[in-house]
Every structure is written in C-alpha cells, then in structure tokens.
Design a protein around this motif. Sequence first.
Motif, PDB file in Angstrom:
ATOM      1  N   ALA A   8     -22.094  45.637  28.190  1.00 49.17           N
ATOM      2  CA  ALA A   8     -22.109  44.178  28.332  1.00 49.17           C
ATOM      3  C   ALA A   8     -21.694  43.758  29.740  1.00 49.17           C
ATOM      4  O   ALA A   8     -22.286  42.840  30.330  1.00 49.17           O
ATOM      5  CB  ALA A   8     -21.179  43.538  27.297  1.00 49.17           C
ATOM      6  N   ILE A   9     -20.694  44.435  30.320  1.00 47.13           N
ATOM      7  CA  ILE A   9     -20.253  44.113  31.674  1.00 47.13           C
ATOM      8  C   ILE A   9     -21.375  44.392  32.679  1.00 47.13           C
ATOM      9  O   ILE A   9     -21.650  43.586  33.582  1.00 47.13           O
ATOM     10  CB  ILE A   9     -18.993  44.918  32.044  1.00 47.13           C
ATOM     11  N   GLY A  10     -22.028  45.537  32.530  1.00 45.41           N
ATOM     12  CA  GLY A  10     -23.122  45.879  33.438  1.00 45.41           C
ATOM     13  C   GLY A  10     -24.270  44.894  33.361  1.00 45.41           C
ATOM     14  O   GLY A  10     -24.802  44.460  34.385  1.00 45.41           O
ATOM     15  N   ALA A  27     -22.296  52.489  30.820  1.00 43.18           N
ATOM     16  CA  ALA A  27     -22.155  52.489  29.361  1.00 43.18           C
ATOM     17  C   ALA A  27     -21.820  53.871  28.816  1.00 43.18           C
ATOM     18  O   ALA A  27     -21.062  53.997  27.842  1.00 43.18           O
ATOM     19  CB  ALA A  27     -23.435  51.971  28.721  1.00 43.18           C
ATOM     20  N   THR A  28     -22.365  54.915  29.421  1.00 47.17           N
ATOM     21  CA  THR A  28     -22.184  56.271  28.876  1.00 47.17           C
ATOM     22  C   THR A  28     -20.927  56.965  29.383  1.00 47.17           C
ATOM     23  O   THR A  28     -20.361  57.815  28.681  1.00 47.17           O
ATOM     24  CB  THR A  28     -23.415  57.143  29.203  1.00 47.17           C
ATOM     25  N   THR A  29     -20.497  56.618  30.595  1.00 52.57           N
ATOM     26  CA  THR A  29     -19.336  57.312  31.167  1.00 52.57           C
ATOM     27  C   THR A  29     -18.052  56.494  31.096  1.00 52.57           C
ATOM     28  O   THR A  29     -16.958  57.057  31.204  1.00 52.57           O
ATOM     29  CB  THR A  29     -19.603  57.663  32.647  1.00 52.57           C
ATOM     30  N   GLY A  30     -18.189  55.162  30.928  1.00 54.16           N
ATOM     31  CA  GLY A  30     -17.008  54.310  30.914  1.00 54.16           C
ATOM     32  C   GLY A  30     -16.419  54.082  32.291  1.00 54.16           C
ATOM     33  O   GLY A  30     -15.342  53.491  32.414  1.00 54.16           O
ATOM     34  N   ASP A  53      -8.436  52.557  29.923  1.00 53.35           N
ATOM     35  CA  ASP A  53      -9.397  53.601  29.578  1.00 53.35           C
ATOM     36  C   ASP A  53      -9.818  53.508  28.116  1.00 53.35           C
ATOM     37  O   ASP A  53     -10.986  53.732  27.777  1.00 53.35           O
ATOM     38  CB  ASP A  53      -8.797  54.980  29.860  1.00 53.35           C
ATOM     39  N   ALA A  54      -8.877  53.132  27.260  1.00 55.03           N
ATOM     40  CA  ALA A  54      -9.188  53.035  25.828  1.00 55.03           C
ATOM     41  C   ALA A  54     -10.114  51.860  25.530  1.00 55.03           C
ATOM     42  O   ALA A  54     -10.899  51.901  24.584  1.00 55.03           O
ATOM     43  CB  ALA A  54      -7.892  52.899  25.029  1.00 55.03           C
ATOM     44  N   GLU A  55     -10.000  50.814  26.331  1.00 54.88           N
ATOM     45  CA  GLU A  55     -10.819  49.613  26.115  1.00 54.88           C
ATOM     46  C   GLU A  55     -12.210  49.733  26.716  1.00 54.88           C
ATOM     47  O   GLU A  55     -13.101  48.945  26.383  1.00 54.88           O
ATOM     48  CB  GLU A  55     -10.115  48.397  26.708  1.00 54.88           C
ATOM     49  N   ALA A  56     -12.430  50.694  27.601  1.00 57.41           N
ATOM     50  CA  ALA A  56     -13.724  50.856  28.274  1.00 57.41           C
ATOM     51  C   ALA A  56     -14.716  51.565  27.357  1.00 57.41           C
ATOM     52  O   ALA A  56     -15.217  52.660  27.656  1.00 57.41           O
ATOM     53  CB  ALA A  56     -13.543  51.609  29.581  1.00 57.41           C
ATOM     54  N   THR A  57     -14.997  50.953  26.205  1.00 63.74           N
ATOM     55  CA  THR A  57     -15.940  51.523  25.244  1.00 63.74           C
ATOM     56  C   THR A  57     -17.372  51.296  25.719  1.00 63.74           C
ATOM     57  O   THR A  57     -17.630  50.430  26.563  1.00 63.74           O
ATOM     58  CB  THR A  57     -15.740  50.872  23.865  1.00 63.74           C
TER      59      THR A  57
END
Length: 468
Positions: free
Chosen positions: A129-131, A185-188, A119-123
């Motif tokens: 970038a993943i999307g 990107a906005t919700t993680g 959760d901490a890494e899902a900035t």
Amino acid sequence: MLDSHIIVNLVYLVAAVMFIFGLKMLAHPRTAVRGNMISSIAMLIAVVVTAYLVFADGNATWAGWLLIGIGLTIGGAIGVFLAVKVEMTQMPQLVALFNGLGGGASVFVASAELLGLTDAEATPDVMLAIGISGLIGTVTFWGSLVAFGKLQEIDLFEKPLPIPAPQAFNAVLGVVLLVLVAIMATTGMGWPFLLIILCATALGFTLVMPIGGADMPVVIALLNSYSGLAAAATGFVIDNNVLIISGSLVGASGIILTQIMCKAMNRSLVNVLFGTMQPGGGPAGSDDELYATVRSTSADDVAMILDNAQRVVFVPGYGLAVAQAQHAVRDLANLLQEKGVAVEYAIHPVAGRMPGHMNVLLAEADVPYDQLQEMDDINPTLGQVDVAIVIGANDVVNPLANTDPNSPIAGMPIIEVGKARTVIVIKRSLSPGFAKIPNPLFAAENTLMFFSDGKKAVLDIVTAVKEL
C-alpha cells in the motif's frame, strides 16, 4: 461504554454515506450546490473525528496539536482565498492543482508512515500500500503540475520532450516502478520507496508533457481519478476507512468521467495517453487563402437577423469564460424569448478546459437547465435552427474533424453548427483554438464573423435588438 475506535468508525460510516449522497446530488445542477455542501460537511466531520481519535489514543502532544492547528488554519485560509479570488476562467488550472495537492498529500502521509514502521509492522500488505500510494501520488502531483502549465499556456510546458522515444521510455519506467513496488512488498524493505518517488516524478512529467492541449479535459479527469486512487491506497496504509471509501469514490468517478470524455472525442484512453495530438494537419493552402471569403458583421446586422428567427442556439466555448459573457448571453436569450423565439444552448462535452466547464458557467448565470442540450441531442435538429451563435468555441465546431483524416482532431464529434441557416461566430480574431489548427467554418457561406470581445459583442447585440 463503547470503544473510541467503534465510535470513530460509526461516524466514518455516516461521513461515507454523506459522501455518496453528495456525489449523487452533484449529477444534477439543481442539487449540485447542496450536494457539494453535504460532501464538505462530511469531510469536516471526518477531519474532526480523526483528530479526536488521535486524542483518544493518547498520541497527542502539544506540538502535534499545534501543527494540526497551523495546518488547518493555513489550509482553510488558502481555500477561502482561492474560492473568493479565482476566476471561472482559471477553474481548470485550480482543479489541476487540487488534483496534484491530493496526490502530494498521499505521498507525505505514506512517507511518514514508512518512517515510523517497525520491522514487525512492515507486513507485505502495508508495504504494498505504501509503494502504490507513493507511485500514484507522485505521478499525480507532477502530472498535475504539467497539466496546470499547459492550461496556463506556459511556454516551457508546450515544448516537446527531448526524448527520442517517449512511449518506450514511459513503458520502461512503468516496469521499473512495478518491480520496485514488488520488492517493497516482498522484502519489507523501505529503501525502494525513494527510487519509486524519483522514477514516478519522471513518469509524471513524461506521461503528460506530450499530450496535446485539446486533450486536457480528459487528462484532468484522469488525474482526478489518480488522486482518488492514491488517497485510497493511503487509507490502507494508515488503516483509515473513510479515506479508503472517499478515495475509491473519487477514483471510480474520475475513471467514469474519463471514459465519457474519451467517448465524446471518439478516442480511446490509450490513444489520448500514447497517441498524442500534435499541431498540423490543416486544410491545403495558407490561412489567408482559407479565410479569403470570410464576411464580418455588426451588432445591428445580427439584431436584424435575430428579429426574423424562430429558433436560436447558443454554442458556448472557452472564449465565453474568458470574456465572462455568460450573464450577457442570458440577458440576450431572455430578450429573444420575450419575442417568442425558442432558445437553446448546445453543450459539447469537452468545451472549455475541464469537464462540465460550460455547464458551470451557464448555471452561474441562472440559465434554465432544460435549455441546455447535449451534443448528441442537438446535432440531429441543427438543420431546423435559424441562427446558431458561437461564442468563443473553436475546435468543438471545427468541420475539419469530419473532413480531414490528417487533422489533429480527426474523428472527434463536433457540434455541427454549419447545418444552421445562419451562423454567427463571435470571436476577437481568426486565431486558432487550443488544437492550433484553422477553422473552415469561419469562411463558410452561411457564416458571419462578429470580431469583438464576447461580452461586449453580446451587450451590443442586446442594445441593437431593443432598438428594433
């Protein structure tokens, strides 16, 4: 002692510089082979150093190393096999597959990174970038498979889509995909990624399926750019500098090449993607009426015509690649030059089925690069050409592009061989080209048709010229 990450990044910088120099050298046939070798070595360095980084970070396990070894072995074996076995006529299909595999690899890497995120890494920047990597990579993969099918002339990919308004459908899909990426990107949250893959799969099909076969060189260049952009996005996902740089180079060069192809066809990229070419729009009357005045010729007659020529221009096309006639053409050109004839080659930017197809074929036959003339350079002087020999080209010499505004190739710049005093067209039959339209050039007053396999026809002409 230097940190392992500093060492890796320094080596990545060296690899990136080698990529840039290699890409620069690819711009000229004399240095292209060396540039390709330099780029290949740079990629090998990047792969080895990345493996070293995994080891240095203590993340390597015997299972991990085993998988890496298996991947390198299988991939290397497939690469060697394709390099040895794939014919030059199949090179466009191979390039399309390479583009697709690059996009698919980006999707797998982004997926693996998403599964391992905390959760901490899902900035926001990582999720964005993943999307983007998933979106572009998936569109590239499926779009490239469709391009492969069209180049291979598989019937399934030649049929129209059962969608009443494909352009509107694509627009809706595009908006949905952007919204899903924004949610990530906005919700993680990672759940939109699966929907991105599904929607991008549909978009990959619907975006490329309606595009006509004559536009495939543009599509290949564009998909190549997509694969680079997907790789660059994946580089941001895994924080890999060399992947970001190499992906950006591929993406930028692909876009530039796409623009060059569009300019050569006198069409915009938007028109290629959304104003698709469809068959039809030929001259009035049946093909039988159009070709009623076609005159055939023989090797002996062509040899006699060439015996009185001072300047000869060869116009290669995809049929030359199919017949593997490039070496025979070079031999005929050398024979004519020995007799004092000036020989040139007129190269259309979209001749063949991928950018630079004819240049590669002729370079393979050791044709001097200074004899290759671009379309814009050769057209103004074709009126002073004694003989223009068209080998396997069709759409790129079709005068309908200039005379019929309803033709699928209307407005596309062509090599104006009809201006030459005599035109020899070497072709198996009067069948249409990739754009599926007839060619009035075949029935022109100054045109002679030599119906034969391209290689056999040229070899017969060589024999006849020697016997004069």
